[in-house]
Enzyme design. Structure first.
Site, PDB file in Angstrom:
ATOM      1  CG  HIS A  18      -1.944  -1.030   1.282  1.00 18.33           C
ATOM      2  ND1 HIS A  18      -3.240  -0.870   0.819  1.00 18.33           N
ATOM      3  CD2 HIS A  18      -1.871  -2.294   1.736  1.00 18.33           C
ATOM      4  CE1 HIS A  18      -3.916  -1.993   1.013  1.00 18.33           C
ATOM      5  NE2 HIS A  18      -3.103  -2.874   1.566  1.00 18.33           N
ATOM      6  CE  LYS A  61      -6.887  13.641   0.361  1.00 20.25           C
ATOM      7  NZ  LYS A  61      -6.812  12.495  -0.531  1.00 20.25           N
ATOM      8  NE  ARG A  62      -3.938   9.988  10.152  1.00 23.51           N
ATOM      9  CZ  ARG A  62      -3.499   9.037  10.966  1.00 23.51           C
ATOM     10  NH1 ARG A  62      -4.189   7.916  11.097  1.00 23.51           N
ATOM     11  NH2 ARG A  62      -2.402   9.184  11.654  1.00 23.51           N
ATOM     12  CE  LYS A  92      -2.737  10.727   3.136  1.00 24.52           C
ATOM     13  NZ  LYS A  92      -3.364   9.798   2.173  1.00 24.52           N
ATOM     14  CB  THR A 139     -10.241   4.570  -0.823  1.00 23.24           C
ATOM     15  OG1 THR A 139      -9.681   4.954   0.436  1.00 23.24           O
ATOM     16  CG2 THR A 139      -9.546   3.334  -1.336  1.00 23.24           C
ATOM     17  CE  LYS A 152     -14.176   5.686   1.333  1.00 20.14           C
ATOM     18  NZ  LYS A 152     -13.358   5.844   2.551  1.00 20.14           N
TER      19      LYS A 152
HETATM   20  C1  26Q Z   1       3.253   0.251  10.472  1.00 19.39           C
HETATM   21  C2  26Q Z   1       4.144  -0.098  11.482  1.00 19.39           C
HETATM   22  C3  26Q Z   1       4.038   0.459  12.746  1.00 19.39           C
HETATM   23  C4  26Q Z   1       3.023   1.355  13.003  1.00 19.39           C
HETATM   24  C5  26Q Z   1       2.122   1.692  12.008  1.00 19.39           C
HETATM   25  C6  26Q Z   1       2.247   1.155  10.747  1.00 19.39           C
HETATM   26  C7  26Q Z   1       1.306   1.540   9.683  1.00 19.39           C
HETATM   27  C8  26Q Z   1      -0.064   1.615   9.945  1.00 19.39           C
HETATM   28  C9  26Q Z   1      -0.955   1.986   8.957  1.00 19.39           C
HETATM   29  C10 26Q Z   1       1.736   1.825   8.394  1.00 19.39           C
HETATM   30  C11 26Q Z   1       0.835   2.195   7.411  1.00 19.39           C
HETATM   31  C12 26Q Z   1      -0.513   2.271   7.672  1.00 19.39           C
HETATM   32  C13 26Q Z   1      -1.534   2.661   6.688  1.00 19.39           C
HETATM   33  C14 26Q Z   1      -1.279   2.911   5.423  1.00 19.39           C
HETATM   34  C15 26Q Z   1      -2.341   3.335   4.505  1.00 19.39           C
HETATM   35  O1  26Q Z   1      -3.454   3.609   4.914  1.00 19.39           O
HETATM   36  N1  26Q Z   1      -2.052   3.399   3.202  1.00 19.39           N
HETATM   37  C16 26Q Z   1      -3.051   3.788   2.249  1.00 19.39           C
HETATM   38  O2  26Q Z   1      -3.707   2.613   1.800  1.00 19.39           O
HETATM   39  C17 26Q Z   1      -4.830   2.928   0.980  1.00 19.39           C
HETATM   40  C18 26Q Z   1      -5.534   1.645   0.638  1.00 19.39           C
HETATM   41  O3  26Q Z   1      -4.780   0.912  -0.272  1.00 19.39           O
HETATM   42  C19 26Q Z   1      -4.388   3.694  -0.256  1.00 19.39           C
HETATM   43  O4  26Q Z   1      -5.536   4.084  -0.949  1.00 19.39           O
HETATM   44  C20 26Q Z   1      -3.567   4.924   0.138  1.00 19.39           C
HETATM   45  O5  26Q Z   1      -3.046   5.531  -1.023  1.00 19.39           O
HETATM   46  C21 26Q Z   1      -2.445   4.523   1.067  1.00 19.39           C
HETATM   47  O6  26Q Z   1      -1.747   5.674   1.522  1.00 19.39           O
END
Ligand code: 26Q
Length: 835
Positions: free
Chosen positions: A373, A564-565, A570, A672, A676
């Site tokens: 991702h 979004k975050r 972004k 995503t 929406k």
């Molecule tokens: C990893 C290790 C330790 C702590 C946290 C994490 C961690 C947690 C969540 C790393 C990444 C995430 C989330 C990533 C994320 O949301 N990525 C998004 O995924 C979406 C679905 O595929 C995409 O549409 C987005 O582009 C992408 O940024």
């Protein structure tokens, strides 16, 4: 069901539970209200009514869930386990009512309590067990799997505290714990008898069996119990109810006992806490936070409990013959977070069931599939070898062995190329050697996929190029999607009604049908209805913004939204620069052609992300200055909505005119939210990044506001990047930077935004904010021009919704199933409601 003499005893006539149908819904609701919850006044808080209704609906889900599981048991085909550290489910009630087709019965039952579903539904806390895109994707996927009748079970963690609640103090983000279970969670059913034991620490010992085979065994481990809590996932009007199994960590009993026997009661209690800490809180970073031991414990806890669950079920049914295991099981890894499952399945097959390495590897590498991702190299997960060797010594051994065998292949492919071996090794050498989790996931999987066409191409050309050269057939694309049930049918009832009146209601189950809306793109009467729906939806958002931000939005203005975050890539900053530019024009009296806009931003910053928090503060300060300036009021209003979450998006996306998808090209894997908004008839202003590209292809370039550098141009731009020159040559940008620097937005807080100004002015700014400013402003001008012609705008809006068919997660999941999982859909008749 009771077990007697190893025979399952079934109460006669209740094989499938009691018959429940719509006519009993009224009675069930009052029974739960008066008896299960012990209430007696109709005027009692909505919370009790919500709980009674949730239990009433749950009864219906449980009956269908049992039936679905029976079918899954009986069927000969494959089953997928979707492993994810995050499931961002939001609220369940409205979605369950929709999918079970109970709207009318519920409405009439609630009449007796003088209320309605929308009101009661407000009492439900969001299940915020995820950060953002990745977690919400997992939730949309579960809805689609159930709606397509596919045998898929989700495995996740039952965090006691989900994503933090965000509030604002003087425009700064404040984090508050999300105690979402405080008032109970009526949807879940625990199954303590199916708890699994997860082993941490310990030492690896060798022993040789009677056939002189060497085996490895862990001793002296500290064990934690994983207790399953099952959440039902209803398919859309198809009688399928799948399961999301969430694990909660608990201390084992004998663990306490040994401590207790040693006389150290308090230590025993402290150890209990240690075990329960594992599932206490979701990590609120959406880029990997490196090295935190508790996070690694969470990852292993989920992976081990889930793999054990599947293996135990297999052994109960087939005994210890695993030869057909891979024919029947797929594990889909949602990013690298559960990738330790690769080593865990190897461990279980070899150490617990005595398979050889080769037999175990054949099974493992034929069942694991990995979804990536992210393209940000800094977000790729790594764990220190020393942490692994302490916490998971046997798993480390297995990873070393996987690596040794893999590097032998690399040496064959690139003879004598030691540089290649270093580059591809699962272990990154250095002062503190690290395990590269993405490499473990790729080596251990038969499928590796990206989440949008561009993203997958960039993985193949860049980040994972060598692996692609080695195994081109492993790599595939699965462009993300979102569920049209939650993101149109549920959150936008007015639009849904209009669409169904026009093309029938088949689009909810088969979203490709939404293309039939094209027929109406030149229909004046339809335009009026379309606009009226948008205006009513805008009013709901006006109310929310008033309540949460105390800012007055106005339905007659354009609603321009970025939620979004908060991340530098972004580029919420670029949005703010545009807002400041508009304000600058207003101040200078240059208002010709200005279209009145309400700009809404929202999103959470990771608590340790300094720049993201600064950006939130800047948005709030800019909003404050603009909103109190009477000169700006007719043209521009700005709000930052605190605590953006799934439920907030359900009000936001139906009301949006303009969707901001403005990341630096090549950085957003997919996005995503963009989908929406599109489904709900918003137009996109965006870069050629992630799924924006496919959105633009689907709707046509005339119906999309494109700007910004393309991925292929980025390196060259960076090599000669000079923001100072860009500022000097562009008077709009110069004015904006001037306003920022003048302290206009931080009159009593000098220097507050210096770091932001410096980031924009840095020749090393990786996000190229200053570079894309000019084309962004130009695209925003085109937006204004288009918006002024409401007929033209409405046409484009209709075309966007009509072209959004491929962004249904049903399409995505059908592709996962066809290309990776090879599942057979279940057919389930409604045996419980006698339909
Ligand atoms: C990893 C290790 C330790 C702590 C946290 C994490 C961690 C947690 C969540 C790393 C990444 C995430 C989330 C990533 C994320 O949301 N990525 C998004 O995924 C979406 C679905 O595929 C995409 O549409 C987005 O582009 C992408 O940024």
């Amino acid at each position: 069901m009771a077990k007697q003499n190893d025979q399952v005893c079934v109460v006669k006539g209740w094989e499938d539970g009691p018959v429940i149908d719509e006519s009993t819904l009224n009675d069930d609701l009052s029974r739960h209200f008066y008896y299960t919850l012990g209430r007696n006044k109709v005027g009692e808080s909505q919370l009790y009514l919500y709980n009674a209704l949730a239990l009433t609906i749950r009864d219906r889900l449980v009956a269908r869930c049992r039936e679905t599981n029976k079918h899954i048991e009986q069927q000969k085909g494959r089953k997928t386990a979707y492993l994810s550290l995050e499931f961002l489910m939001g609220r369940a009630l409205g979605n369950a009512v929709l999918n079970l087709d109970l709207d009318q019965q519920v409405a009439s039952a609630l009449q007796e309590y003088c209320t309605e579903l929308e009101t009661v539904a407000q009492a439900e806390h969001d299940a915020g067990l995820g950060n953002g895109g990745l977690g919400r994707l997992a939730a949309c996927f579960l809805d689609s799997c159930a709606s397509l009748a596919l045998p898929v079970v989700g495995y996740g963690i039952r965090y006691e505290y989900g994503m933090f609640n965000q509030s604002l103090k003087d425009g700064h983000q404040i984090e508050q714990p999300d105690n979402w279970l405080r008032e109970g969670h009526p949807w879940e059913l625990s199954a303590p008898e199916q708890a699994k034991r997860v082993k941490f620490f310990g030492h690896v010992q060798s022993y040789t069996d009677k056939d002189s085979r060497e085996h490895r065994q862990l001793t002296g481990t500290q064990d934690v119990l994983a207790v399953p809590y099952d959440v039902p996932i209803p398919g859309y009007k198809n009688n399928v109810v799948n399961t999301l199994r969430l694990w909660k960590s608990e201390a084992t009993d004998e663990f306490n006992l040994t401590e207790f026997n040693a006389g150290s009661y308090s230590e025993a209690v402290a150890q209990k806490n240690l075990a329960e800490q594992i599932t206490m809180v979701l990590y609120p970073n959406d880029a990997s936070e490196n090295g935190k031991e508790l996070r690694l414990r969470q990852q292993y806890f989920l992976s081990s409990a889930s793999i054990q669950d599947i293996v135990d079920q297999w052994v109960a049914k087939h005994g210890e013959d695993f030869s057909d295991f891979a024919k029947h099981h797929v594990f889909q890894l949602n990013d690298t977070h559960p990738s330790i499952a690769v080593a865990e399945l190897m461990r279980i097959l070899m150490d617990d069931y005595e398979l050889t390495w080769d037999a175990a590897w054949d099974i493992t590498s034929a069942t694991m599939a990995y979804t990536n991702h992210t393209l940000l190299p800094e977000a790729l997960e790594k764990w220190s070898v020393s942490l692994f060797s302490r916490l998971l010594p046997r798993i480390l051994e297995i990873i070393y062995e996987i690596n040794a065998r893999f590097l032998a292949k690399v040496a064959q492919q690139w003879p004598g190329d030691t540089q290649k071996q270093r580059a591809l090794s699962l272990i990154e050498e250095g002062a503190e050697p690290q395990i590269r989790m993405a490499y473990l996931a790729i080596v251990g999987s038969f499928s590796v996929n990206g989440v949008a066409a561009l993203h997958t191409e960039l993985l193949k050309e860049g980040l994972f190029k060598d692996f692609y050269d080695l195994w081109p057939a492993k790599f595939n694309n699965k462009t993300n999607g979102v569920t049209p049930r939650r993101w149109v049918a549920h959150c936008n009832p007015l639009l849904s009604k209009l669409i169904s009146q026009s093309i029938g209601d088949g689009w909810v189950a088969d979203f490709a049908k939404i293309s039939q809306l094209r027929r109406f793109y030149d229909d004046k009467k339809f335009h009026k209805q379309w606009q009226s729906v948008k205006t009513q939806n805008k009013q709901r958002l006006v109310d929310l913004v008033k309540e949460r931000c105390d800012v007055d939005f106005d339905v007659t203005m354009m609603f321009d939204v970025q939620v979004k975050r908060i991340h530098e890539y972004k580029r919420q900053l670029l949005n703010v620069l545009h807002v400041i530019h508009l304000y600058d024009r207003i101040r200078r009296g240059d208002t010709e052609g200005l279209v009145p806009r309400c700009v809404l931003l929202g999103g959470k910053a990771a608590p340790g992300y300094y720049m993201a928090k600064k950006i939130i503060k800047l948005i709030n300060n800019v909003a404050h200055v603009i909103n109190k300036d009477p000169k700006a009021a007719p043209y521009l209003r700005v709000a930052f909505l605190p605590n953006y979450n799934v439920t907030a998006m359900e009000t936001i996306c139906p009301a949006t005119d303009l969707s901001e998808q403005i990341s630096t090209a090549g950085k957003e894997a997919s996005g995503t939210g963009n989908m929406k908004f599109m489904m709900n008839g918003a137009l996109t202003i965006g870069t050629l990044d992630g799924a924006n590209i496919e959105i633009r292809d689907a709707v046509g370039s005339d119906n999309f506001f494109l700007f910004g550098a393309q991925t292929s141009e980025i390196d060259e731009i960076k090599s000669r990047y000079n923001p100072a020159k860009l500022v000097a040559e562009n008077s709009d940008l110069e004015n904006v930077m001037q306003l920022l620097q003048s302290g206009q937005f931080n009159l009593f807080e000098p220097g507050l935004f210096d770091d932001i100004i410096n980031a924009i002015m840095s020749p090393h700014d990786p996000w190229l904010v200053a570079h894309d400013f000019e084309s962004y402003i130009a695209a925003q001008k085109q937006v204004e021009h288009a918006y002024k012609d409401q007929y033209y705008w409405t046409q484009m809006s209709i075309l966007n919704t009509a072209a959004s068919g491929m962004f249904s997660s049903d399409r995505t999941i059908a592709q996962y199933s066809d290309d990776i999982w090879h599942l057979e859909p279940l057919t389930i008749n409604d045996t419980h409601t006698n339909k």
